[in-house]
Design a protein around this motif. Structure first.
Motif, PDB file in Angstrom:
ATOM      1  N   GLU A 105      30.099  26.887  42.531  1.00  0.00           N
ATOM      2  CA  GLU A 105      28.986  28.075  42.403  1.00  0.00           C
ATOM      3  C   GLU A 105      29.339  29.037  41.633  1.00  0.00           C
ATOM      4  N   VAL A 106      28.404  29.533  40.832  1.00  0.00           N
ATOM      5  CA  VAL A 106      28.713  30.873  40.089  1.00  0.00           C
ATOM      6  C   VAL A 106      28.054  31.873  40.414  1.00  0.00           C
ATOM      7  N   PHE A 107      28.824  32.853  40.730  1.00  0.00           N
ATOM      8  CA  PHE A 107      28.395  34.059  41.262  1.00  0.00           C
ATOM      9  C   PHE A 107      28.954  35.456  40.694  1.00  0.00           C
ATOM     10  N   VAL A 108      28.413  36.626  41.113  1.00  0.00           N
ATOM     11  CA  VAL A 108      28.712  37.726  40.361  1.00  0.00           C
ATOM     12  C   VAL A 108      29.876  38.600  41.561  1.00  0.00           C
ATOM     13  N   ASP A 109      31.050  39.056  41.343  1.00  0.00           N
ATOM     14  CA  ASP A 109      31.606  39.743  42.254  1.00  0.00           C
ATOM     15  C   ASP A 109      31.225  41.164  42.533  1.00  0.00           C
ATOM     16  N   GLY A 110      32.130  41.788  43.437  1.00  0.00           N
ATOM     17  CA  GLY A 110      31.742  43.339  43.675  1.00  0.00           C
ATOM     18  C   GLY A 110      32.281  44.058  42.583  1.00  0.00           C
ATOM     19  N   GLU A 111      32.911  43.507  41.498  1.00  0.00           N
ATOM     20  CA  GLU A 111      33.265  44.464  40.418  1.00  0.00           C
ATOM     21  C   GLU A 111      32.369  43.985  38.999  1.00  0.00           C
ATOM     22  N   SER A 112      31.411  43.411  39.274  1.00  0.00           N
ATOM     23  CA  SER A 112      30.288  42.971  38.441  1.00  0.00           C
ATOM     24  C   SER A 112      30.671  41.954  37.209  1.00  0.00           C
ATOM     25  N   PHE A 113      31.787  41.207  37.613  1.00  0.00           N
ATOM     26  CA  PHE A 113      32.216  40.038  36.710  1.00  0.00           C
ATOM     27  C   PHE A 113      31.802  38.748  37.309  1.00  0.00           C
ATOM     28  N   ARG A 140      32.273  35.003  38.239  1.00  0.00           N
ATOM     29  CA  ARG A 140      33.328  33.944  38.817  1.00  0.00           C
ATOM     30  C   ARG A 140      32.536  32.685  39.181  1.00  0.00           C
ATOM     31  N   PHE A 141      33.453  31.608  39.664  1.00  0.00           N
ATOM     32  CA  PHE A 141      32.925  30.496  40.250  1.00  0.00           C
ATOM     33  C   PHE A 141      33.722  30.043  41.307  1.00  0.00           C
ATOM     34  N   ARG A 142      33.255  29.454  42.228  1.00  0.00           N
ATOM     35  CA  ARG A 142      34.183  28.801  43.343  1.00  0.00           C
ATOM     36  C   ARG A 142      33.773  27.606  43.271  1.00  0.00           C
ATOM     37  N   LEU A 143      34.730  26.517  43.919  1.00  0.00           N
ATOM     38  CA  LEU A 143      34.657  25.329  44.106  1.00  0.00           C
ATOM     39  C   LEU A 143      34.593  24.976  45.601  1.00  0.00           C
ATOM     40  N   LYS A 144      33.417  24.367  46.035  1.00  0.00           N
ATOM     41  CA  LYS A 144      33.310  24.174  47.513  1.00  0.00           C
ATOM     42  C   LYS A 144      33.226  22.780  47.804  1.00  0.00           C
ATOM     43  N   SER A 145      33.890  22.156  49.083  1.00  0.00           N
ATOM     44  CA  SER A 145      33.971  20.910  49.285  1.00  0.00           C
ATOM     45  C   SER A 145      32.529  20.371  49.948  1.00  0.00           C
ATOM     46  N   PRO A 146      32.344  19.335  50.052  1.00  0.00           N
ATOM     47  CA  PRO A 146      31.041  18.842  50.606  1.00  0.00           C
ATOM     48  C   PRO A 146      30.426  19.135  51.830  1.00  0.00           C
ATOM     49  N   ASP A 147      31.534  19.791  52.713  1.00  0.00           N
ATOM     50  CA  ASP A 147      31.213  20.223  53.860  1.00  0.00           C
ATOM     51  C   ASP A 147      31.169  21.708  53.998  1.00  0.00           C
ATOM     52  N   GLY A 148      31.382  22.471  52.847  1.00  0.00           N
ATOM     53  CA  GLY A 148      31.021  23.805  52.658  1.00  0.00           C
ATOM     54  C   GLY A 148      32.272  24.709  52.699  1.00  0.00           C
ATOM     55  N   VAL A 149      33.394  24.178  52.682  1.00  0.00           N
ATOM     56  CA  VAL A 149      34.648  25.088  52.749  1.00  0.00           C
ATOM     57  C   VAL A 149      35.174  25.174  51.183  1.00  0.00           C
ATOM     58  N   VAL A 150      35.421  26.718  51.073  1.00  0.00           N
ATOM     59  CA  VAL A 150      35.681  26.922  49.756  1.00  0.00           C
ATOM     60  C   VAL A 150      37.160  26.645  49.486  1.00  0.00           C
ATOM     61  N   ILE A 151      37.431  25.925  48.255  1.00  0.00           N
ATOM     62  CA  ILE A 151      38.615  25.089  48.002  1.00  0.00           C
ATOM     63  C   ILE A 151      39.203  26.136  46.875  1.00  0.00           C
ATOM     64  N   ALA A 152      38.445  26.684  45.915  1.00  0.00           N
ATOM     65  CA  ALA A 152      39.012  27.538  45.053  1.00  0.00           C
ATOM     66  C   ALA A 152      38.267  28.578  44.364  1.00  0.00           C
ATOM     67  N   VAL A 153      38.775  29.573  43.841  1.00  0.00           N
ATOM     68  CA  VAL A 153      37.972  30.671  43.390  1.00  0.00           C
ATOM     69  C   VAL A 153      38.417  31.056  42.154  1.00  0.00           C
ATOM     70  N   SER A 154      37.742  31.484  40.929  1.00  0.00           N
ATOM     71  CA  SER A 154      38.202  31.372  39.633  1.00  0.00           C
ATOM     72  C   SER A 154      38.487  32.878  39.544  1.00  0.00           C
ATOM     73  N   THR A 155      39.129  33.136  38.328  1.00  0.00           N
ATOM     74  CA  THR A 155      39.610  34.418  37.817  1.00  0.00           C
ATOM     75  C   THR A 155      38.384  35.066  37.325  1.00  0.00           C
ATOM     76  N   PRO A 166      28.374  32.088  29.767  1.00  0.00           N
ATOM     77  CA  PRO A 166      29.083  31.223  28.723  1.00  0.00           C
ATOM     78  C   PRO A 166      30.799  30.923  29.071  1.00  0.00           C
ATOM     79  N   ALA A 167      31.289  32.173  29.125  1.00  0.00           N
ATOM     80  CA  ALA A 167      32.574  31.946  29.536  1.00  0.00           C
ATOM     81  C   ALA A 167      32.966  31.181  31.010  1.00  0.00           C
ATOM     82  N   VAL A 168      32.064  31.444  31.830  1.00  0.00           N
ATOM     83  CA  VAL A 168      32.031  30.693  33.180  1.00  0.00           C
ATOM     84  C   VAL A 168      32.231  29.250  33.166  1.00  0.00           C
ATOM     85  N   VAL A 169      31.000  29.032  32.215  1.00  0.00           N
ATOM     86  CA  VAL A 169      30.666  27.543  32.095  1.00  0.00           C
ATOM     87  C   VAL A 169      32.003  26.910  31.283  1.00  0.00           C
ATOM     88  N   ALA A 170      32.607  27.537  30.623  1.00  0.00           N
ATOM     89  CA  ALA A 170      33.667  27.012  29.847  1.00  0.00           C
ATOM     90  C   ALA A 170      34.839  26.948  30.776  1.00  0.00           C
TER      91      ALA A 170
END
Length: 115
Positions: free
Chosen positions: A6-14, A16-31, A37-41
């Motif tokens: 999931e790609v999203f905009v954080d509170g500081e307007s950057f 980020r992406f997060r990886l969620k498991s099939p049951d909806g649990v967040v596994i990882a959050v990016s820098t 385009p940088a998020v896609v890369a």
């Protein structure tokens, strides 16, 4: 089913992406990233590295605290070979060859011909 990025905009307007498991649990959050385009890369890099990523054991020699009510695991003897905690595990050439074959198969076209 595979995880979901999931790609999203954080509170500081950057971005980020997060990886969620099939049951909806967040596994990882990016820098944070500056633009989409940088998020896609970043997602492409995470996909490439995750499948064949090596595991590094950074646990202290003393071990972690054990939760209350849990049985203590058996100790690994010092002469147990490469699977012992203090010795880094070396990958054999056969493993690396197989990993290269899997990478080649993953990058090959999935189908040929017209639909």
């Amino acid at each position: 089913m595979a995880g979901i990025f999931e790609v999203f905009v954080d509170g500081e307007s950057f971005f980020r992406f997060r990886l969620k498991s099939p049951d909806g649990v967040v596994i990882a959050v990016s820098t944070p990233f500056e633009d989409k385009p940088a998020v896609v890369a970043g997602i492409a890099a995470a996909r490439e590295c995750a499948g064949m990523g090596l595991v590094t054991d950074l646990c202290p020699a003393a071990g972690a605290r054990e939760p209350a009510g849990m049985a203590r695991p058996m100790a690994i003897p010092r002469n147990a070979g490469p699977q012992a905690c203090d010795e880094p595990r070396k990958a054999s050439d056969g493993f690396r060859t197989r990993a290269k074959e899997l990478r080649r198969a993953a990058t090959a076209p999935r189908w040929t011909g017209a639909a």
